[in-house]
Design a protein around this motif. Structure first.
Motif, PDB file in Angstrom:
ATOM      1  N   ASP A 119       3.707   9.871   8.103  1.00 38.38           N
ATOM      2  CA  ASP A 119       3.285   9.637   6.615  1.00 38.38           C
ATOM      3  C   ASP A 119       4.379   8.841   5.849  1.00 38.38           C
ATOM      4  O   ASP A 119       4.398   8.929   4.741  1.00 38.38           O
ATOM      5  N   LEU A 120       4.782   7.892   6.544  1.00 38.75           N
ATOM      6  CA  LEU A 120       5.880   6.903   5.697  1.00 38.75           C
ATOM      7  C   LEU A 120       5.179   5.800   5.277  1.00 38.75           C
ATOM      8  O   LEU A 120       5.675   5.040   4.511  1.00 38.75           O
ATOM      9  N   THR A 121       4.171   5.284   6.061  1.00 38.83           N
ATOM     10  CA  THR A 121       3.292   3.994   5.762  1.00 38.83           C
ATOM     11  C   THR A 121       2.059   4.453   5.537  1.00 38.83           C
ATOM     12  O   THR A 121       1.336   5.357   5.423  1.00 38.83           O
TER      13      THR A 121
ATOM     14  N   GLY B 275       0.630  -1.365  -0.138  1.00 34.08           N
ATOM     15  CA  GLY B 275       0.043  -0.052  -0.037  1.00 34.08           C
ATOM     16  C   GLY B 275       0.656   1.183   0.095  1.00 34.08           C
ATOM     17  O   GLY B 275       0.179   2.375   0.074  1.00 34.08           O
ATOM     18  N   THR B 276       2.182   1.312   0.210  1.00 34.18           N
ATOM     19  CA  THR B 276       3.020   2.431   0.191  1.00 34.18           C
ATOM     20  C   THR B 276       3.936   2.568  -1.125  1.00 34.18           C
ATOM     21  O   THR B 276       4.376   3.602  -1.443  1.00 34.18           O
ATOM     22  N   GLU B 277       3.562   1.703  -2.133  1.00 42.74           N
ATOM     23  CA  GLU B 277       4.320   1.765  -3.470  1.00 42.74           C
ATOM     24  C   GLU B 277       6.004   1.398  -3.252  1.00 42.74           C
ATOM     25  O   GLU B 277       6.494   0.737  -3.846  1.00 42.74           O
ATOM     26  N   THR B 278       6.666   2.430  -2.339  1.00 36.11           N
ATOM     27  CA  THR B 278       8.010   2.377  -2.413  1.00 36.11           C
ATOM     28  C   THR B 278       8.606   2.225  -1.146  1.00 36.11           C
ATOM     29  O   THR B 278       9.729   2.014  -0.966  1.00 36.11           O
ATOM     30  N   ALA B 279       7.867   2.263  -0.077  1.00 36.46           N
ATOM     31  CA  ALA B 279       8.469   2.307   1.403  1.00 36.46           C
ATOM     32  C   ALA B 279       8.997   0.812   1.599  1.00 36.46           C
ATOM     33  O   ALA B 279       8.078  -0.193   1.088  1.00 36.46           O
ATOM     34  N   TRP B 280       9.814   0.527   2.476  1.00 38.78           N
ATOM     35  CA  TRP B 280      10.149  -0.943   2.672  1.00 38.78           C
ATOM     36  C   TRP B 280      10.845  -1.005   4.253  1.00 38.78           C
ATOM     37  O   TRP B 280      10.948   0.053   4.964  1.00 38.78           O
ATOM     38  N   SER B 281      10.788  -2.091   4.755  1.00 42.62           N
ATOM     39  CA  SER B 281      11.146  -2.455   6.209  1.00 42.62           C
ATOM     40  C   SER B 281      12.257  -3.837   5.945  1.00 42.62           C
ATOM     41  O   SER B 281      12.210  -4.500   5.177  1.00 42.62           O
ATOM     42  N   LEU B 282      12.751  -3.723   7.064  1.00 35.26           N
ATOM     43  CA  LEU B 282      13.538  -5.161   7.216  1.00 35.26           C
ATOM     44  C   LEU B 282      13.857  -5.223   8.586  1.00 35.26           C
ATOM     45  O   LEU B 282      13.733  -4.276   9.491  1.00 35.26           O
ATOM     46  N   GLN B 283      14.248  -6.499   8.837  1.00 31.80           N
ATOM     47  CA  GLN B 283      14.545  -6.845  10.258  1.00 31.80           C
ATOM     48  C   GLN B 283      16.070  -7.208  10.330  1.00 31.80           C
ATOM     49  O   GLN B 283      16.343  -8.162   9.662  1.00 31.80           O
ATOM     50  N   SER B 284      16.867  -6.472  11.307  1.00 37.96           N
ATOM     51  CA  SER B 284      18.301  -6.896  11.340  1.00 37.96           C
ATOM     52  C   SER B 284      18.662  -7.384  12.858  1.00 37.96           C
ATOM     53  O   SER B 284      18.814  -6.475  13.811  1.00 37.96           O
ATOM     54  N   ASP B 285      18.536  -8.651  13.121  1.00 37.38           N
ATOM     55  CA  ASP B 285      18.514  -9.220  14.524  1.00 37.38           C
ATOM     56  C   ASP B 285      17.336  -8.541  15.271  1.00 37.38           C
ATOM     57  O   ASP B 285      16.122  -8.750  14.816  1.00 37.38           O
ATOM     58  N   ASP B 286      17.606  -7.734  16.334  1.00 36.45           N
ATOM     59  CA  ASP B 286      16.508  -7.437  17.218  1.00 36.45           C
ATOM     60  C   ASP B 286      15.786  -5.826  16.570  1.00 36.45           C
ATOM     61  O   ASP B 286      15.289  -5.420  17.432  1.00 36.45           O
ATOM     62  N   ILE B 287      16.506  -5.308  15.651  1.00 31.27           N
ATOM     63  CA  ILE B 287      16.124  -4.045  15.064  1.00 31.27           C
ATOM     64  C   ILE B 287      15.164  -3.837  14.068  1.00 31.27           C
ATOM     65  O   ILE B 287      15.570  -4.690  12.933  1.00 31.27           O
ATOM     66  N   THR B 288      14.091  -3.295  14.024  1.00 31.11           N
ATOM     67  CA  THR B 288      13.205  -2.961  12.963  1.00 31.11           C
ATOM     68  C   THR B 288      13.595  -1.793  12.541  1.00 31.11           C
ATOM     69  O   THR B 288      13.662  -0.693  12.953  1.00 31.11           O
TER      70      THR B 288
END
Length: 156
Positions: free
Chosen positions: A154-156, A113-126
């Motif tokens: 307004d990032l997501t 739903g955001t077109e270009t925003a992304w996320s990831l999980q790096s160990d315990d950091i979101t």
């Protein structure tokens, strides 16, 4: 027909579209160095520099987050500003703004739903990277805080 077969075989060997992780160690390092620097800075609870940011910090008090530090410096040849926040629970959240985009990695996933925003999980950091210019990152050990701040900004 022989020419077509030769071209097809050459294309199967030479793949300029290969993912960055398959292009060798220098390509992978070049694309993740800025993100790696931000993650290391957050893990070490260290600002990227000592200069005072020229822009005001986002107001996150409505979410129970108070600004505890801010600094501007250089990471991976880009000017970066970090705003560090703490919640009453003690959890930390950082907002990074960069003069250059933060690139997606193989571990990144697009946010629906955001077109270009992304996320990831790096160990315990979101990690959440804002849409459009990809010059803002949110990092926290509290995934709910990342989600709430992402909505507020307004990032997501």
């Amino acid at each position: 027909m022989a020419t077509g077969l030769a071209l097809a075989m050459a294309a199967s060997v030479w793949q300029p579209w290969r993912p960055t992780s398959e292009q060798g160690p220098t390509a992978a390092i070049a694309t993740t160095a800025a993100l790696d620097a931000a993650l290391a800075s957050f893990r070490d609870d260290r600002l990227p520099g000592t200069a005072v940011p020229s822009e005001p910090a986002p107001d996150l008090t409505a979410l129970g987050l108070r600004l505890v530090a801010a600094g501007t410096g250089r990471q991976d040849q880009a000017e970066v500003t970090m705003y560090a926040y703490r919640a009453n629970s003690g959890s930390r959240l950082a907002v990074y703004r960069s003069s250059r985009p933060f690139p997606e990695t193989d571990q990144s996933r697009e946010i629906p739903g955001t077109e270009t925003a992304w996320s990831l999980q790096s160990d315990d950091i979101t990690v959440l990277c804002g849409p459009d210019t990809h010059t803002m990152l949110l990092l926290s050990t509290d995934p709910a805080a990342v989600h709430e701040v992402g909505e507020l900004l307004d990032l997501t």
